[in-house]
Write a protein that holds these residues in place. Structure first.
Motif, short mmCIF file in Angstrom:
data_model
loop_
_atom_site.label_atom_id
_atom_site.label_comp_id
_atom_site.label_asym_id
_atom_site.label_seq_id
_atom_site.Cartn_x
_atom_site.Cartn_y
_atom_site.Cartn_z
N SER A 205 9.46 -2.41 6.31
CA SER A 205 8.68 -3.63 6.50
C SER A 205 9.13 -4.69 5.49
O SER A 205 9.53 -4.37 4.37
CB SER A 205 7.19 -3.34 6.28
OG SER A 205 6.73 -2.35 7.18
N ARG B 89 1.06 -3.12 5.20
CA ARG B 89 2.44 -3.30 5.64
C ARG B 89 2.53 -4.50 6.57
O ARG B 89 1.75 -4.60 7.53
CB ARG B 89 2.93 -2.04 6.38
CG ARG B 89 3.10 -0.83 5.53
CD ARG B 89 3.60 0.36 6.35
NE ARG B 89 2.64 0.78 7.35
CZ ARG B 89 1.63 1.63 7.11
NH1 ARG B 89 1.48 2.13 5.90
NH2 ARG B 89 0.80 1.97 8.06
N GLN C 269 5.44 -4.20 1.90
CA GLN C 269 4.58 -3.02 1.93
C GLN C 269 4.06 -2.78 0.52
O GLN C 269 4.80 -2.92 -0.46
CB GLN C 269 5.35 -1.79 2.42
CG GLN C 269 4.54 -0.50 2.49
CD GLN C 269 4.57 0.30 1.19
OE1 GLN C 269 5.51 0.18 0.43
NE2 GLN C 269 3.54 1.09 0.96
N GLN D 16 -3.21 0.88 1.70
CA GLN D 16 -1.85 0.45 1.95
C GLN D 16 -1.85 -0.73 2.92
O GLN D 16 -2.69 -0.80 3.83
CB GLN D 16 -1.02 1.58 2.56
CG GLN D 16 -0.87 2.79 1.66
CD GLN D 16 0.07 3.83 2.25
OE1 GLN D 16 1.21 3.52 2.58
NE2 GLN D 16 -0.40 5.06 2.38
#
Length: 704
Positions: free
Chosen positions: A192, A703, A195, A701
């Motif tokens: 990505s 992304r 991220q 997380q």
């Protein structure tokens, strides 16, 4: 052989949609069913052909799907572990990556350091891994003398990990008892643009990680960095680490690509030390007194640059490259160790898939040269600081590995695989300072080995394989083993040799996939570190004859569909379980008879049941179970303790966002995670590393 691409690709597609999705994807990529067969037959050259057809994938870095197809051309125990296995966990050590890989026993000691063994390799090696070759992106990570460290390993940095058990690592030229592990990083083509993740947890544990990938015409790149800190479960076990790695690739032509890799690490770690069994189980948080008083630490800085270049010319794929690494270890323990390491080398490999006498055939040739130097100086440890100089040596290693392997289809779907490795290893020590005494520790020794392999791989159906092999492995001693006081001591240690027999099967049927291997290794001169009351792994000796045998079983099963949400995108209940049976024993030894070799549990179970909802939510319990305590001495007079650790994992993932919450050892069980070994132990032997108590970790997380 010609069904493996379809078989392995199918495992990465969802349930009932697999056949149609697979055929559609291949037809879109290659244009015709005939092209699918051509692509499949390339095996090692699979990635280049995919790139030419699609434009965009990497020649130097196979995708997870391509790597799965390639690794399962091996007639033996291998595993490909995608990052989805450990991504939504604490993911702090190599144990988190390999925990569900049968045949692997990995237990953390403190910080990121881990005691790692595959099929009983390096069982007694308490520090500095031995018996397993580590690679990153196909390029060696080990020191040239065969020892290895984990300071460059960052679990958040990898797309997938390949595990080659035993002599099944011949693809990279390795032929050790434990095999090889290859950590593969993403590229700009599959990463990505942005991220990031933030993790927090018990005992002051926190981590921040960021990465980015880009593509600009024929150039792509990827970079990732992480910072991690923990106060530690035990006293005197705080530490922090910073790691960065990245790569940049250049597509020179459609058939030629080169990629450069950079890795760096800084680790500062306190060492709580080994304690008695009683203290480990009754007062696990207390550090060993000596470690606190003398401020034992392990501080290391290191960096590495490497290259991998791939050229495709007709039916032949050429791979070549090199590496250079440096690290500096400042290590106050029983003495203050101040070691500077330099390691470098070059490698090349070609894979040709031209049919032979009308039969599919894959021929591999390779060569690796590796060398290194250790400037090893010891000083008095004065409360964690460097005192008076005690000794200094220059240790150099030089190795040449030549290897070849041929896979010939004797009939359709049955491959006869023959291989041979030649290893020449040199070890040399120059005594620079010996505390004012005569310099008597200089010397050198050469080792030469031929390690053949014979295997059979049967593609029973598109869904499953049966394999078997006979292989030889060999390992010269490293400098941690040699530790010679005079040049005459060079002949004290002999090289370790083994012959291993293995059979197994792997495959998939409906909602069930499996991986099973049975092996038996006859070992001569097995290396064993013997600890004393003064020092862990005080001296390495050769055992006479030993046997390592076992069963490795891995199962992934979607047990139920549509519990609460029926339809095409149904919810499910998934089971992931591994079982490792290890029987490591002396073979009519004059002193120890048929006693068990200390250092590993006889039974090891890791299992998880996970409920997954199509909205992205998942939850489920897991267990780590050692039902029998294992021995820590050759006399089999002292053992660890049996234990079962209960965990729970939950989280959610939708689009670019995800989070997880993970509980470990929820019953707060007191147990022994790791132990060093000796010949004869007693109740006061300080050989044990307590396991971590109840803990909770959480992370988010993003992304884009």
């Amino acid at each position: 052989m010609n069904r493996n691409l379809q078989t392995n690709a199918a495992r990465f597609l969802p349930g009932p949609a697999r056949p149609t999705a697979l055929v559609t994807a291949l037809l879109l990529a290659f244009g015709s069913p005939g092209a699918i067969t051509t692509v499949y037959a390339q095996t090692e050259a699979l990635a280049p052909i995919v790139v030419k057809a699609r434009g965009g994938l990497s020649l130097t870095a196979p995708s997870t799907l391509e790597a799965k197809a390639q690794i399962e051309q091996t007639a033996g125990g291998v595993e490909l572990v995608p990052d989805t296995v450990w991504r939504d966990t604490q993911a702090a050590t190599i144990k988190d990556i390999l925990d569900y890989t049968p045949g692997v026993f990995a237990q953390p000691k403190w910080g990121g350091d881990t005691r790692l063994s595959i099929r009983g390799s390096g069982l007694s090696r308490y520090y500095h891994l031995r018996g397993i070759d580590l690679y990153q992106d196909g390029v060696p990570l080990n020191n040239a003398d065969g020892s290895a460290d984990f300071h460059l390993i960052d679990p958040t940095a990898y797309r997938y990990t390949e595990v080659y058990k035993g002599a099944n690592a011949l693809r990279y030229g390795a032929a050790t008892l434990g095999g090889a592990i290859n950590f593969v990083t993403p590229t700009g083509l599959d990463a990505s643009p942005f991220q990031g993740r933030l993790d927090l947890g018990s005992f002051g544990w926190r981590r921040l990680q960021l990465s980015s990938g880009f593509v600009d015409g024929k150039i792509d790149g990827f970079v990732t960095g992480s910072w991690q800190r923990q106060d530690g479960f035990r006293d005197h076990s705080a530490g922090d680490s910073s790691r960065v790695s990245g790569n940049i690739g250049l597509r020179l032509t459609d058939n030629l690509e080169t990629r450069f890799y950079l890795t760096g690490a800084r680790v500062r770690q306190e060492i709580p030390g080994s304690v008695s069994r009683e203290q480990a189980l009754n007062d696990p948080r207390r550090a060993a007194r000596t470690n606190e008083v003398n401020d034992w630490q392990r501080n290391i800085d290191g960096g590495r640059i490497a290259n991998r270049t791939v050229l495709v010319a007709g039916d032949t794929t050429y791979v070549f490259g090199g590496w250079y690494s440096q690290s500096h270890l400042r290590h106050p323990i029983y003495q203050y160790l101040d070691n500077a390491y330099s390691n470098y080398g070059a490698y090349t490999r070609l894979v040709n898939v031209t049919p032979l006498a009308g039969h599919d055939n894959r021929l591999t040739f390779g060569a690796t040269w590796s060398a290194g130097k250790v400037d090893a100086a010891n000083y008095v440890n004065t409360g964690g600081n460097r005192g008076a100089k005690l000794s200094q040596t220059d240790d150099t290693s030089n190795n040449i590995t030549l290897y070849g392997e041929n896979a010939f289809d004797i009939v359709p779907d049955v491959s006869l695989i023959t291989g041979l490795q030649y290893l020449h290893a040199e070890r040399k020590r120059v005594d620079q300072y010996n505390g004012g005494q005569p310099k008597i520790r200089s010397g050198d020794k050469d080792y030469d080995f031929f390690n053949p392999k014979l295997g059979l791989l049967w593609q029973v159906s598109p869904g499953w394989q049966v394999f078997g092999n006979i292989s030889r492995s060999a390992e010269p001693p490293n400098f941690g083993d040699l530790n010679f006081a005079t040049s005459n001591d060079l002949n004290r240690l002999k090289a370790q040799r083994a012959t291993t027999f293995e059979i197994g099967t792997r495959g998939e049927s409906g909602d069930l996939s499996w991986d099973v291997a049975l092996y038996r290794a006859h070992i001569k001169n097995e290396f064993q570190c013997v600890s004393s009351i003064y020092n862990i792994c005080d001296k390495t000796t050769n055992l006479d004859r030993t046997i390592h045998q076992g069963v490795e079983l891995g199962v992934q099963w979607t047990a139920l569909h549509g519990l609460f949400t029926p339809g095409f995108e149904a919810d499910s209940l998934q089971v992931n379980a591994t079982y490792t049976f290890s029987d490591f024993h002396f073979d009519d030894d004059s002193t120890w008879g048929n006693n068990q070799i200390p250092g590993a549990p006889r039974h090891y179970v890791r299992a998880e049941v996970l409920y997954k909802h199509p909205a992205g939510f998942y939850v489920g319990p897991n267990v780590e179970w050692v039902p029998q305590a294992y021995n820590v001495d050759n006399a089999n007079s002292l053992k660890t303790s049996a234990y079962a650790l209960l965990g729970l994992r939950t989280g959610w993932e939708q689009g670019p966002y995800s989070f997880y919450v993970e509980g470990r050892n929820l019953t707060d069980r007191r147990y022994i995670a790791s132990a060093s070994t000796t010949d004869r132990a007693n109740a006061n032997s300080t050989l044990f590393e307590p396991g971590t108590g109840r803990s909770v970790f959480a992370g988010v997380q993003v992304r884009y």
